[in-house]
Structure formats: C-alpha cells, structure tokens
Design a protein around this motif. Sequence first.
Motif, PDB file in Angstrom:
ATOM      1  N   LEU A  94      11.162   4.087   4.201  1.00  0.00           N
ATOM      2  CA  LEU A  94       9.699   3.928   4.184  1.00  0.00           C
ATOM      3  C   LEU A  94       9.309   2.457   4.269  1.00  0.00           C
ATOM      4  O   LEU A  94       8.362   2.097   4.980  1.00  0.00           O
ATOM      5  CB  LEU A  94       9.143   4.552   2.896  1.00  0.00           C
ATOM      6  CG  LEU A  94       7.643   4.414   2.691  1.00  0.00           C
ATOM      7  CD1 LEU A  94       6.882   5.188   3.787  1.00  0.00           C
ATOM      8  CD2 LEU A  94       7.231   4.927   1.317  1.00  0.00           C
ATOM      9  N   LEU A  95      10.060   1.665   3.590  1.00  0.00           N
ATOM     10  CA  LEU A  95       9.763   0.222   3.600  1.00  0.00           C
ATOM     11  C   LEU A  95       9.842  -0.331   5.012  1.00  0.00           C
ATOM     12  O   LEU A  95       8.937  -1.031   5.474  1.00  0.00           O
ATOM     13  CB  LEU A  95      10.747  -0.502   2.667  1.00  0.00           C
ATOM     14  CG  LEU A  95      10.794  -2.019   2.761  1.00  0.00           C
ATOM     15  CD1 LEU A  95       9.450  -2.630   2.334  1.00  0.00           C
ATOM     16  CD2 LEU A  95      11.901  -2.584   1.899  1.00  0.00           C
ATOM     17  N   VAL A  96      10.872   0.041   5.691  1.00  0.00           N
ATOM     18  CA  VAL A  96      11.067  -0.504   7.027  1.00  0.00           C
ATOM     19  C   VAL A  96       9.989   0.017   7.970  1.00  0.00           C
ATOM     20  O   VAL A  96       9.425  -0.723   8.784  1.00  0.00           O
ATOM     21  CB  VAL A  96      12.484  -0.142   7.539  1.00  0.00           C
ATOM     22  CG1 VAL A  96      12.676  -0.644   8.972  1.00  0.00           C
ATOM     23  CG2 VAL A  96      13.530  -0.716   6.619  1.00  0.00           C
ATOM     24  N   ARG A  97       9.718   1.279   7.818  1.00  0.00           N
ATOM     25  CA  ARG A  97       8.688   1.871   8.679  1.00  0.00           C
ATOM     26  C   ARG A  97       7.320   1.232   8.441  1.00  0.00           C
ATOM     27  O   ARG A  97       6.568   0.918   9.357  1.00  0.00           O
ATOM     28  CB  ARG A  97       8.619   3.383   8.399  1.00  0.00           C
ATOM     29  CG  ARG A  97       8.799   4.208   9.672  1.00  0.00           C
ATOM     30  CD  ARG A  97       8.644   5.705   9.502  1.00  0.00           C
ATOM     31  NE  ARG A  97       7.845   6.179   8.410  1.00  0.00           N
ATOM     32  CZ  ARG A  97       8.296   6.982   7.441  1.00  0.00           C
ATOM     33  NH1 ARG A  97       9.555   7.354   7.444  1.00  0.00           N
ATOM     34  NH2 ARG A  97       7.496   7.423   6.488  1.00  0.00           N
TER      35      ARG A  97
ATOM     36  N   LYS B 206       0.838  -1.202   0.000  1.00  0.00           N
ATOM     37  CA  LYS B 206       0.000   0.000   0.000  1.00  0.00           C
ATOM     38  C   LYS B 206       0.876   1.258   0.000  1.00  0.00           C
ATOM     39  O   LYS B 206       0.522   2.285  -0.569  1.00  0.00           O
ATOM     40  CB  LYS B 206      -0.900   0.015   1.241  1.00  0.00           C
ATOM     41  CG  LYS B 206      -2.065  -0.952   1.149  1.00  0.00           C
ATOM     42  CD  LYS B 206      -2.903  -0.853   2.419  1.00  0.00           C
ATOM     43  CE  LYS B 206      -4.053  -1.873   2.395  1.00  0.00           C
ATOM     44  NZ  LYS B 206      -4.749  -1.874   3.704  1.00  0.00           N
ATOM     45  N   ALA B 207       2.029   1.139   0.686  1.00  0.00           N
ATOM     46  CA  ALA B 207       2.906   2.294   0.782  1.00  0.00           C
ATOM     47  C   ALA B 207       4.043   2.250  -0.226  1.00  0.00           C
ATOM     48  O   ALA B 207       4.513   3.272  -0.693  1.00  0.00           O
ATOM     49  CB  ALA B 207       3.470   2.386   2.201  1.00  0.00           C
TER      50      ALA B 207
ATOM     51  N   ALA C 253       7.105  -2.121   9.996  1.00  0.00           N
ATOM     52  CA  ALA C 253       6.858  -2.051  11.436  1.00  0.00           C
ATOM     53  C   ALA C 253       5.389  -1.764  11.720  1.00  0.00           C
ATOM     54  O   ALA C 253       4.795  -2.341  12.650  1.00  0.00           O
ATOM     55  CB  ALA C 253       7.735  -0.964  12.044  1.00  0.00           C
ATOM     56  N   SER C 254       4.807  -0.949  10.876  1.00  0.00           N
ATOM     57  CA  SER C 254       3.374  -0.636  11.056  1.00  0.00           C
ATOM     58  C   SER C 254       2.515  -1.848  10.780  1.00  0.00           C
ATOM     59  O   SER C 254       1.547  -2.135  11.483  1.00  0.00           O
ATOM     60  CB  SER C 254       2.965   0.491  10.099  1.00  0.00           C
ATOM     61  OG  SER C 254       3.781   1.608  10.270  1.00  0.00           O
TER      62      SER C 254
ATOM     63  N   ALA D   9      -2.198   4.601   4.580  1.00  0.00           N
ATOM     64  CA  ALA D   9      -1.840   4.319   5.970  1.00  0.00           C
ATOM     65  C   ALA D   9      -1.958   2.826   6.214  1.00  0.00           C
ATOM     66  O   ALA D   9      -3.055   2.303   6.402  1.00  0.00           O
ATOM     67  CB  ALA D   9      -2.783   5.080   6.890  1.00  0.00           C
ATOM     68  N   PRO D  10      -0.823   2.118   6.240  1.00  0.00           N
ATOM     69  CA  PRO D  10      -0.895   0.670   6.449  1.00  0.00           C
ATOM     70  C   PRO D  10      -1.383   0.325   7.833  1.00  0.00           C
ATOM     71  O   PRO D  10      -1.035   1.010   8.802  1.00  0.00           O
ATOM     72  CB  PRO D  10       0.552   0.204   6.265  1.00  0.00           C
ATOM     73  CG  PRO D  10       1.318   1.379   5.802  1.00  0.00           C
ATOM     74  CD  PRO D  10       0.535   2.609   6.080  1.00  0.00           C
TER      75      PRO D  10
END
Lengths: 569, 330
Positions: free
Chosen positions: B57-60, B23-24, B63-64, B199-200
């Motif tokens: 962004l991928l890592v964040r 999604k992100a 985590a989400s 927003a995942p």
Amino acid sequence: MRNIQEDLAPFAKRVRLARGWRGIAQGASAGAAICIVWATLDAFRLVMAEWQWLGITFAVCALAGLICGFVIPVSSKALTKSIDRRAALKDRLTTATERTGESGVFDEALQADASEALREVSPKKAFPLRFTRLHGGSLALGALAAMIFMLGNSPLLMSPGQRKERDEVHAMGEAVERVAKEQFQKPDSKQDLTPEEKRLAGDMMKLARELERARIPKEQALQKQNELAQKANDLAKQAEGQARVDLANAQTAEDQLAAAASVANMSESEKTQMASQLSKAMTDLQNRMSQLQKEQAKAREALNKSNLSQAGREALQRQLSQLSQQGKGLSSQMQALQQKMKTLQLSKEAMDVFRKLVNDPLYKQILELQRKLQGSMKQGANGKMSALSDEELKELQRKLEALAKRLNDPEEMKKFLQAMLDAAKHAKQMGRGNGAGLGLGLGSGMGESGPQGGASAGGGPSYGPGAPTQDIWAGDTQHVNKLDKPVENRGTTHAESITGEQRPGDGSEPYVEIKAPTFVGTRSSVPYQRVMPSYKRRAESALERQQIPKKHEKRVKEYFDSLTGAGGK
Amino acid sequence: MTENTEATWFRDKFDAIRAEIQKAIVGQHEIVENVLICLAANGHVLLEGMPGLGKTLLVRTLASAVSVDFGRIQFTPDLMPADVTGTNVLSEGRVFEFRKGPIFANILLADEINRATPKTQSALLEAMQERCVTVGGKRHVLEEPFLVMATQNPIEQEGTYPLPEAQLDRFFFKVLVPYPTKEELAEVVMRTTGSTEAAPSAVASREDVMKMRSIVREVPIAQAVLDYALSIVVACHPEGETASPAARRFCNFGPSPRGAQSLITAGKVHALLAGRFNVAKEDIRKAVKPALRHRILLNFEADAEGMSADRVLEETIAAVDTSDRDPIKV
C-alpha cells in the motif's frame, strides 16, 4: 554578511584563556610532582629544600603552563569543529568555513546560517573556565608535597636525641646568622666589602639557613662552620698583611717627612757638613762597588778556566754568589744615600711645608691614631677584636682628608695619606674577618664540647708559623733610623735581635760609617733609654762569646756608644 | 532562520508527498520518510516486514502521490526474467517487436522479491544499477525516475531465495517495517472498515522528483563529516585496521563503496529535511542503519549470539564517536 572569521576571533581569545587556565593546572601538577620528589629527598636528608623554593617551583610551573596554554596558536579548523560540538551547531561552522568563497546553490545560505548560529553562541558558555579534576589534582599534589615537606621537617617524628641535636644545630644557625649580619650586613660596611668577603658572607648565610633548618648532622655542621671560620681567618690574615704593608709604606713616607723636617731645622753649616759627608760616603760606596765588580770579573775569568777542579769551581761559584749579594747591598745603600742627598737639595718652600707639617697638631693626632692602629692590628693578630672602632677609623679617615686639604700636598704627604687610608680600610677588613672567625669559632664551640670545644681548634683564630709575631710589632715601637743602615724601599723597620751568630763564608762584608746627626723617629712611645741598656747588654754578651768577627767588634761597640751619646743629647 | 528557495521548495514538496501518503498509511513515519528519501536520493528501497503491514500500500500510494507510472511484479518461484524485463514477440506484421515488461515504470513494486529464483532476481541487477535492460541483444533505457521498491518478509523462509549480496547492495536503503502501535492499529481499522476510503492525490510530478534529486546533490558536506561517514563504513570492515570491536567479532564482510555513497546522499536529504544547508554527523548517524544494515554480512557467531546487523552498527557508531574527540581540550 559578516565574515565568519571575524566572528570567530572572540572564541579564539576565549580558547587561549581557557587553555591558559588548563595550562595552570597542568603546570601546577608538574610543579607539584617535582615538589613531591624534592620534599621526599629533603625528608630523607638527601637534598636540601626550602619552602620558599618549593613554592616558587610550584608557582613557576603553573605560570609556565599558563603561558604555554595562552601562547599556543588556535587553528581555525579545530576551533570551528570544537564550537560545532560544544554549541551543537551541527557542523554548520565547519562546513561554512570550508566552503568560504564557494558559490554553490546553498553556500550563501550556509554562510548566513552559520553566522547567525554563531552569534547566538557565547564564547564564555562554549569554553567555560571550570575548576576541573586536573585543577583539583594539582592542588592535591601540592598539598601532598607540602605535607611531605612539613613531616620531614617536623620534630614530631624525631627521637629525643635527634630533637636535642636539632635544637643545637638550630642554635648554631642563629649564631652564624647573627655573626654574618653583624660583620657583613651593616649598611656602612656593605660598600666596603671585597668580593671574597661577599662570598664568605653568602656562604655564612647559606650555612645559617641550613643550620636553622637543622637539615644537616651536627658533625657536618661543625665541619662546615670550621671551614668558614678558616676562610674568615685567612681573609683576616690577608687583610692584616696588606695593612702591614700599608703601614710600612706610611712609615716610610713618614720617615721621609721627618727627615725632610729635620733637615729643614738644620743650619746651613750643618747642611753643608752633612752634604759633604754624604758625598764622601757616596764616593766610598762607588769605589767599593767598582772594586766589587773587578772581583766579580776576576772570579768569572777564573771560573771559565778549564783546568779547575770540581771543588775549586764550586768555591768560585760560591764566591761569585756572595759578591753578587754584596753588590745588591751596596746598591741599596747608594739609593738610600741618593735619597738623603735629594732631601738636602729641597727648596726653601718645600722645607717650610715640611716644617709646618710636622708641627701641625692635626698631623700629630694622625700619628697618634696611626700608633693606635698599629696597636689595634697587633691585638687583631693576637686573635682579639680590633681596639680601633669603626667610628675611630672613620675619624682617622676624616682627619687624613682634612690634613690633605690644609697642607700643600707634597708627594710624600700624599703617599703617607694614601697609605694610611689603605691601612685603615684593611684594618676594617681584618676586623670583619677576625670578627667572623671569632664568631664562627664561638658558634662551633657550642654543643657537647663546650665553648672551647673541638671546633675552636679549627674554627677559632689559630695562627700558624706564618702568622705575624709580636716581635714585629714590638720592633716598630723602638724604631731608630740610622744613616749607616740602608733604608728599605717599603720602610719596613723590623727589629732583629743580635744573636752574634757568624755568617757562613769568608767573603768581605760591606760596611759604611757615616758621621752625621742621628734622625730620631717621632713615633716611638717607649723611652729610648729604657730599651738601650738591654740591647747593649745583649751586644756585649755576643762580643764576649766571640761570635762577632774581630774586625767588626769595634764597630759594634762604637755603634752603641754613639747611640748612648745621641740619647744623652 | 535563514531561508533558501531551493531548500524550501524541496522541503515543501517532500512534506506534501509525505502528507498524501499519510492519508493512506497510518503511522510508520520513519518508514515513509525513508522511502521518500530513497525517492529523492535516486535509490531503490527494500522493505522488509511481516505480511499485512502496508508495504504494498505504501508503494502504491507513493506512486499515486507522485503521479508517475507505477508497475508491480509479484515475485513467485516460477517467475521468469522475461516476465520482468519484457520480451520480443512476433507481431502481426511478422516482425519481432519488444514488449516491455513491468519494469518499464517509474516506480516498480517488486513484491516478495525473495520468492523468485536468483535467475529472475538477477534480471533486476542491470535495471537497478544501469537504469536499462538488455533484451535480445538490444538495450532499452528505463525512463527516469526509476525506483524499485522491493518487499520481502522475514518469515516463511521455506521456498524462498535470499537475495544475493550483489543484489542487496543495489538497494539504497533496507527499511524494516515494524508492527503498528495500538493507536495506529486502531486508526488503520477505523479507516479501512468504514465506508470511505482515503484517495491520495498527486502532489508531485516526475519533473519534481528529478528536481528534488538535483537539489539533494547540491547540499555541501564538510570534510570532517565526510571523514566521519567513511570512518563508520571502514569500521564495519572486520579486516580493517580501524574496525570496530563489534564488526571485528561479528562480521564476515563490510559495506561496499555503494554503502558510503548511500550514507552521504541520505545524509544530504536528512540535512535538507532538518532545514540545514549542510550535512551534519547527526544526519549520517540517522542514515547508517537503513543504508548499511543490508550491506554487512554477519558471521555464525553473530547468529549464535543473536546479534543483529543493527546492533553491530550501533556499536560501530559508538566506537567511531568515541574516537571522534573535541580537538580543543579546555
């Protein structure tokens, strides 16, 4: 859930089949390589190759490859790994078979998954029977071997001279094969062949094949042919010798039959007179034997004395040797006399049988055939083909058997019949040997040297010093059986020309004179009177040259007088 | 198709996390998958790519999506180890108490890790391998799952400190982040310049991650496949008897045993993702480059000839594949 091992069974079979198919190609390649080497050696005339054997080698190697491929076991591990690769099962089978019996989280699912995947795979598709490069290569190698073989045997690459020689050798091969087939491969003669004849026939066929392929030089071909012809002649001579012995046996048996028959025709007074004479002769012989033994004892005693000179000792030893020879002569004469006496003592029934026998027309026909057989063998000995055909020999055999049935089988008759049968058999062998020898001689004569060329010197029926002479056979036709001559055990009645030469030595010579009716043989077809004067003249000539001891001159003269008297009766 | 509850659950969970990340993150499917493989295989990942490709962004996002504690450290040359691990501070009660550093998180983003000094970089060594840190003589265990996701860019090498081999070896995967394609770039632009922002949401818990890890370990591997993986590892050793020609020529050192472990574990995840219950050679091949590219040390000749680690690995795989023949020749 089915066991994966069960599902693997058809794959294992298919792998065996596919391996066999590949093995055929591998074996055929190996066979073809052997054939290439063989055909090359054949082309250079180093070894002999035949297309049948080349084909058999190729086929046998291919078959061996098939069997090896089929027989070698297929391991489950290798099979699963191979199926995984070929059917793109992504190592499902390998893992599943390794994990059989395990109880992990995924093991059950793994087994089911592998089984399911395996069921969708066809053994034929996984292990197809393809015509691979190996198969093509094996065929190409085979074709190469065939080409080398054909080129090596093709006249295209030969010079005109080589072609001519090839044609000649080829013709020789055909001739040898024809002779071998005629002599040894007839249906009725196949059973009678001796091991030596079979070997000779095999050698001849082998030579014929080599010659027909024209794979050996002409000189070598002639040499081989001569060797075989020599072998054939040796066989013929051997058979001839045996036939002669058989005929002599038959002669002896026939003599005994004839003697018995003539005794049967005698009156009682003649029999008594003859018995008396035989008894007297026997006593005389016994006395002479006794005297001889005394002389021998004396000579031995003298020989044991130590004061003898070397010359004296040698003289005594010579005397002893002569005495021993005389003793043997006396012994054989005694045996002959005993036989005569035995004949005189035969029963009336036996006499009747003998009388009936000699008057039997079948017996006379057999005697006629026997004479013909003797003549035939004489011709064979002279290198001609047998005058007695196979049909005649068969006829002789049939009549002999018929006579054996009709008569009461006296012992002498059995001996006679057996000897005649053996003689017929050996005459056949002699004929085959002579035929082969003649055929090979004729075959080897082909070529530059002509029909009577150099090969016939070694290959034709040439007889050496040991070969039978015509004199022997001539003697048979003029056979006269005298009681004063010892009847030899084997019945040989060789005539000896009287040359009048004196024997060396000064010892006494045994001689027995018997006055009795002469037993005249019934076999001679030459009139007795025709040869008698010639013999008598030669004897008289010897007497005139004083080459016969004085004390025997009278006896020789009386002997011929008595013969003349007998002939006049 | 044969099904298994555990495997299905794993795949579903994996796909759910991936879907949230997608999604992100636009495109970069392989990168996302490799990062998730590291998450499932209990390994750390080093992302290497140009700035602005969405590594952070991928890592964040990850985590989400996983709903675990997330920590981030921006590595700079003046960063000290205590800034990573935490330190003992004197509290109001005149007592030294340990103040946890950013490393005490389930997912740690070590951004531009090569900008820190080796001393600071080394602060991660114990944490990455032992899952604990020692400060002031006291050992502090990190909470599972613990995943370090480091990033670095291949340019701007001035003032950077390349990661030492020991440090690199602790990363399960080294993932190269490529430029997006034109279509992907268009999508990125559309998403990020509009009024709405994706927003995942969290689709997996910490326990789910732990369960995924335990499931991965249960996947069976055949001896032949294991041999194949080890053959590749051994063939990368230039001194070995079975070294591939490429490794013999271009490598100074080959992978450590951690490389083999990474290869096998990653292969297991790949197998589950492919819906199989066994590791295949194909899975191993997929894992070779990310698992081994940072574990082989190329020599000067490789540099001179422009030979990359990935090419050496490709040639090594090809060499091993050639020797791995069908046992039945028909």
